[in-house]
Design a protein around this motif. Structure first.
Motif, PDB file in Angstrom:
ATOM      1  N   ASN A  84       0.817  -1.225   0.000  1.00 45.96           N
ATOM      2  CA  ASN A  84       0.000   0.000   0.000  1.00 45.96           C
ATOM      3  C   ASN A  84       0.843   1.265   0.000  1.00 45.96           C
ATOM      4  O   ASN A  84       0.362   2.366   0.282  1.00 45.96           O
ATOM      5  CB  ASN A  84      -0.949   0.011   1.199  1.00 45.96           C
ATOM      6  CG  ASN A  84      -0.209  -0.077   2.530  1.00 45.96           C
ATOM      7  OD1 ASN A  84       1.026  -0.054   2.565  1.00 45.96           O
ATOM      8  ND2 ASN A  84      -0.962  -0.171   3.617  1.00 45.96           N
ATOM      9  N   ASP A  85       2.138   1.117  -0.330  1.00 46.43           N
ATOM     10  CA  ASP A  85       3.026   2.292  -0.322  1.00 46.43           C
ATOM     11  C   ASP A  85       4.052   2.170  -1.448  1.00 46.43           C
ATOM     12  O   ASP A  85       5.249   2.271  -1.237  1.00 46.43           O
ATOM     13  CB  ASP A  85       3.719   2.406   1.043  1.00 46.43           C
ATOM     14  CG  ASP A  85       4.469   3.725   1.210  1.00 46.43           C
ATOM     15  OD1 ASP A  85       4.106   4.686   0.514  1.00 46.43           O
ATOM     16  OD2 ASP A  85       5.408   3.762   2.022  1.00 46.43           O
ATOM     17  N   SER A  86       3.578   1.955  -2.655  1.00 50.04           N
ATOM     18  CA  SER A  86       4.493   1.795  -3.788  1.00 50.04           C
ATOM     19  C   SER A  86       5.001   3.156  -4.240  1.00 50.04           C
ATOM     20  O   SER A  86       4.349   4.187  -4.006  1.00 50.04           O
ATOM     21  CB  SER A  86       3.776   1.108  -4.955  1.00 50.04           C
ATOM     22  OG  SER A  86       2.823   1.974  -5.521  1.00 50.04           O
ATOM     23  N   PRO A  87       6.176   3.227  -4.864  1.00 48.42           N
ATOM     24  CA  PRO A  87       6.744   4.495  -5.330  1.00 48.42           C
ATOM     25  C   PRO A  87       5.825   5.237  -6.297  1.00 48.42           C
ATOM     26  O   PRO A  87       5.829   6.477  -6.353  1.00 48.42           O
ATOM     27  CB  PRO A  87       8.039   4.076  -6.042  1.00 48.42           C
ATOM     28  CG  PRO A  87       8.384   2.755  -5.421  1.00 48.42           C
ATOM     29  CD  PRO A  87       7.083   2.109  -5.121  1.00 48.42           C
ATOM     30  N   GLU A  88       5.030   4.493  -7.061  1.00 52.34           N
ATOM     31  CA  GLU A  88       4.142   5.124  -8.043  1.00 52.34           C
ATOM     32  C   GLU A  88       2.871   5.656  -7.400  1.00 52.34           C
ATOM     33  O   GLU A  88       2.023   6.270  -8.069  1.00 52.34           O
ATOM     34  CB  GLU A  88       3.772   4.126  -9.142  1.00 52.34           C
ATOM     35  CG  GLU A  88       4.926   3.660 -10.005  1.00 52.34           C
ATOM     36  CD  GLU A  88       5.700   2.512  -9.353  1.00 52.34           C
ATOM     37  OE1 GLU A  88       5.268   2.064  -8.259  1.00 52.34           O
ATOM     38  OE2 GLU A  88       6.729   2.105  -9.898  1.00 52.34           O
ATOM     39  N   GLY A  89       2.698   5.375  -6.116  1.00 57.74           N
ATOM     40  CA  GLY A  89       1.485   5.825  -5.437  1.00 57.74           C
ATOM     41  C   GLY A  89       0.297   4.921  -5.692  1.00 57.74           C
ATOM     42  O   GLY A  89      -0.843   5.285  -5.350  1.00 57.74           O
ATOM     43  N   LEU A  90       0.518   3.763  -6.295  1.00 59.32           N
ATOM     44  CA  LEU A  90      -0.561   2.821  -6.573  1.00 59.32           C
ATOM     45  C   LEU A  90      -0.640   1.758  -5.472  1.00 59.32           C
ATOM     46  O   LEU A  90       0.367   1.420  -4.852  1.00 59.32           O
ATOM     47  CB  LEU A  90      -0.333   2.137  -7.921  1.00 59.32           C
ATOM     48  CG  LEU A  90      -0.303   3.053  -9.159  1.00 59.32           C
ATOM     49  CD1 LEU A  90       0.115   2.254 -10.390  1.00 59.32           C
ATOM     50  CD2 LEU A  90      -1.679   3.686  -9.381  1.00 59.32           C
ATOM     51  N   ILE A  91      -1.825   1.215  -5.266  1.00 54.94           N
ATOM     52  CA  ILE A  91      -2.020   0.113  -4.324  1.00 54.94           C
ATOM     53  C   ILE A  91      -1.801  -1.191  -5.099  1.00 54.94           C
ATOM     54  O   ILE A  91      -2.515  -1.466  -6.075  1.00 54.94           O
ATOM     55  CB  ILE A  91      -3.446   0.118  -3.719  1.00 54.94           C
ATOM     56  CG1 ILE A  91      -3.769   1.484  -3.097  1.00 54.94           C
ATOM     57  CG2 ILE A  91      -3.585  -1.018  -2.714  1.00 54.94           C
ATOM     58  CD1 ILE A  91      -2.882   1.851  -1.933  1.00 54.94           C
ATOM     59  N   VAL A  92      -0.810  -1.967  -4.698  1.00 57.00           N
ATOM     60  CA  VAL A  92      -0.489  -3.209  -5.411  1.00 57.00           C
ATOM     61  C   VAL A  92      -1.401  -4.331  -4.901  1.00 57.00           C
ATOM     62  O   VAL A  92      -1.460  -4.584  -3.680  1.00 57.00           O
ATOM     63  CB  VAL A  92       0.990  -3.600  -5.234  1.00 57.00           C
ATOM     64  CG1 VAL A  92       1.294  -4.881  -6.039  1.00 57.00           C
ATOM     65  CG2 VAL A  92       1.894  -2.453  -5.685  1.00 57.00           C
ATOM     66  N   LEU A  93      -2.098  -4.962  -5.835  1.00 50.86           N
ATOM     67  CA  LEU A  93      -3.095  -5.982  -5.498  1.00 50.86           C
ATOM     68  C   LEU A  93      -2.733  -7.337  -6.095  1.00 50.86           C
ATOM     69  O   LEU A  93      -1.913  -7.432  -7.005  1.00 50.86           O
ATOM     70  CB  LEU A  93      -4.473  -5.546  -6.025  1.00 50.86           C
ATOM     71  CG  LEU A  93      -4.969  -4.169  -5.589  1.00 50.86           C
ATOM     72  CD1 LEU A  93      -6.237  -3.814  -6.350  1.00 50.86           C
ATOM     73  CD2 LEU A  93      -5.213  -4.138  -4.083  1.00 50.86           C
ATOM     74  N   SER A  94      -3.386  -8.380  -5.583  1.00 49.19           N
ATOM     75  CA  SER A  94      -3.112  -9.748  -6.091  1.00 49.19           C
ATOM     76  C   SER A  94      -4.415 -10.539  -6.254  1.00 49.19           C
ATOM     77  O   SER A  94      -5.134 -10.768  -5.259  1.00 49.19           O
ATOM     78  CB  SER A  94      -2.177 -10.487  -5.131  1.00 49.19           C
ATOM     79  OG  SER A  94      -2.076 -11.860  -5.501  1.00 49.19           O
ATOM     80  N   LEU A  95      -4.661 -10.931  -7.501  1.00 47.30           N
ATOM     81  CA  LEU A  95      -5.774 -11.858  -7.758  1.00 47.30           C
ATOM     82  C   LEU A  95      -5.426 -13.247  -7.222  1.00 47.30           C
ATOM     83  O   LEU A  95      -6.277 -13.966  -6.714  1.00 47.30           O
ATOM     84  CB  LEU A  95      -6.037 -11.963  -9.272  1.00 47.30           C
ATOM     85  CG  LEU A  95      -6.884 -10.903  -9.931  1.00 47.30           C
ATOM     86  CD1 LEU A  95      -6.955 -11.199 -11.437  1.00 47.30           C
ATOM     87  CD2 LEU A  95      -8.283 -10.873  -9.350  1.00 47.30           C
ATOM     88  N   ARG A  96      -4.159 -13.644  -7.376  1.00 51.97           N
ATOM     89  CA  ARG A  96      -3.693 -14.967  -6.975  1.00 51.97           C
ATOM     90  C   ARG A  96      -3.931 -15.197  -5.486  1.00 51.97           C
ATOM     91  O   ARG A  96      -4.461 -16.240  -5.072  1.00 51.97           O
ATOM     92  CB  ARG A  96      -2.203 -15.120  -7.304  1.00 51.97           C
ATOM     93  CG  ARG A  96      -1.620 -16.490  -6.992  1.00 51.97           C
ATOM     94  CD  ARG A  96      -0.148 -16.543  -7.393  1.00 51.97           C
ATOM     95  NE  ARG A  96       0.657 -15.635  -6.590  1.00 51.97           N
ATOM     96  CZ  ARG A  96       1.163 -15.934  -5.387  1.00 51.97           C
ATOM     97  NH1 ARG A  96       0.924 -17.114  -4.854  1.00 51.97           N
ATOM     98  NH2 ARG A  96       1.902 -15.064  -4.734  1.00 51.97           N
TER      99      ARG A  96
END
Length: 453
Positions: A84-96
């Motif tokens: 929840n704190d990526s350099p791009e400001g995006l929330i990284v999610l996982s379908l897997r």
């Protein structure tokens, strides 16, 4: 800018912040739902409540149900937050991981409630079958396979077991979960347990003398295993066919459907028979093979104690070592060979035990006896001819009828005299059967008498 204007601007901003929605960052590991706003080959951009933007990419975009192929822009999707704190400001999610979470829930519910689930192994080792669903590893031990899939091989050959197991990879299995280890991401499953109730019900109904149909589940040196109605039984090698069976694999192959007869139930051990569903050839053998009959056949097996002679497709007779010759036998293989045609005499028939005793030497002894009798007759004739020439006709007639002219033992002569036969002429009208009926006169002596009178 005047103080009044600055104060007004601050108040306006405070009012806007007060009325705007609270900005919250999703927690790591939480399950969120969003709307797909962009879809590329291996990447999804997801709007999260109009406040945050999430990204699903790479291996995290692939799950066991292939969600990526089914969804598109505008569709709702559930995913697990993994950053929840990526350099791009995006929330990284996982379908897997979201799918894995659902799968864990499905497995846990199935384990707690004893529910049967379907799995597909993707690998095999000598210990069993392996599978993986959403990163969760499962194992079906060999001992937990149902009868039809259990790899029965001679000598527990590891290579053959593995070959049998590899044929099961990719097949759908109904199983129950025996143990679950979420911390290490592992499951132990059982195919046998999935059908335990059906197996118990079938065993309760099973009766000796019952005919059933099943499929061959294993072929070993000592017999054939047959699976039926979630049960398994053994057709011992002695119950495959009425004749001698040297190789059970000649009577079927794995998966063949067969009809068998239940001949024994001992707890969960089930004994079966194939041969008892066919006519017993020994019933006909009782009419055909009688003691004293001369038979011909081919040697089909040699053992330390004798040789087996094939009399027909189902019946074999045994020529014991002691019935081959009167001489000492040091090596039977120097006397007889497999495939050799032999003539023998039946000396014993035991229908209850399904055995026929044969003798080669009995035939040879008979031939030798005939030669001895012929030689004895010739010698006796030569000895008596000079004496006859010097006698009168009356003397010759009386001498010819004298029992002493017979080449038989004194014991036999005494037996005949006691039976009322004092002259040779008394014996001339007697058949071989009449002679052998005289107590103390055997078949050999009777034949010897008949040949001389």
């Amino acid at each position: 800018m005047s103080d009044t204007k600055i104060s007004s601007t601050i108040n306006l901003m405070e009012e806007l912040l007060k009325n705007s929605p609270i900005i919250s960052i999703p927690k790591l590991g939480s399950l969120i739902e969003g709307t797909i706003i962009s879809k590329q080959k291996n990447k999804l951009l997801v709007d999260i409540d109009g406040i945050n933007t999430g990204i699903i990419a790479g291996r995290e975009a692939h799950d066991s149900t292939e969600t990526l192929k089914e969804i598109g822009e505008g569709d709702k999707v559930q995913a697990i937050v993994i950053d929840n704190d990526s350099p791009e400001g995006l929330i990284v999610l996982s379908l897997r991981k979201a799918s894995q979470e659902k799968t864990w829930k499905k497995f846990t519910d199935a384990y707690e409630n004893g529910v049967v689930i379907e799995v597909i192994p993707n690998e095999a080792n000598k210990g069993g079958l392996l599978l993986e669903v959403d990163g969760i590893k499962g194992f079906i031990p060999v001992s937990q396979l149902a009868p039809l899939n259990y790899p029965r091989v001679n000598g527990s050959d590891a290579a053959k077991i593995l070959t049998r197991l590899e044929r099961l990879v990719g097949k759908v299995f109904k199983t129950k979960i025996l143990s679950i280890d979420r911390e290490n991401g592992k499951l132990i499953l059982s195919e046998r347990s999935a059908f335990e109730q059906e197996r118990r019900d079938a065993l309760k109904k099973l009766r000796e003398g019952q005919k059933v149909k099943g499929r061959i589940s294993g072929i070993v040196d000592f017999g054939i295993f047959v699976a039926f109605e979630h049960l398994e039984g053994l057709v011992h090698i002695s119950e495959i066919a009425w004749g001698h069976v040297s190789n059970p694999s000649e009577y079927g192959k794995l998966g063949d459907e067969v009809e068998i007869l239940v001949i024994g139930i001992d707890n969960e051990k089930i004994s079966l028979s194939m041969k008892r569903l066919t006519p017993d050839p020994w019933i006909e053998a009782a009419k055909t093979f009688k003691i004293g009959k001369i038979v011909e056949g081919t040697i089909n097996r040699i053992t330390q104690f004798g040789a087996f002679l094939k009399l027909n497709d189902e019946i074999n007779g045994l020529i014991h070592l002691s019935e081959i010759t009167t001489d000492e036998i040091k090596d039977i293989n120097k006397m007889l060979n497999v495939g050799q045609k032999v003539t023998a005499k039946i000396i014993n028939v035991d229908l209850d035990e399904h055995r026929i005793g044969l003798s080669i030497k009995a035939i040879n002894e008979k031939e030798e006896d005939k030669k001895d009798i012929e030689e004895d007759k010739k010698e006796n004739k030569e000895e008596k001819e000079p004496a006859k020439k010097s006698k009168s006709k009356n003397e010759d007639d009386n001498d010819d009828d004298d029992m002493n002219n017979l080449d038989i033992s004194d014991k036999v002569k005494k037996t005949l005299n006691e039976a009322g036969y004092n002259k040779i002429s008394d014996l001339k009208n007697l058949s071989l059967e009449d002679l052998t009926n005289i107590e103390g006169i055997g078949e050999k002596s009777a034949k010897k008498i008949q040949e001389q009178i």
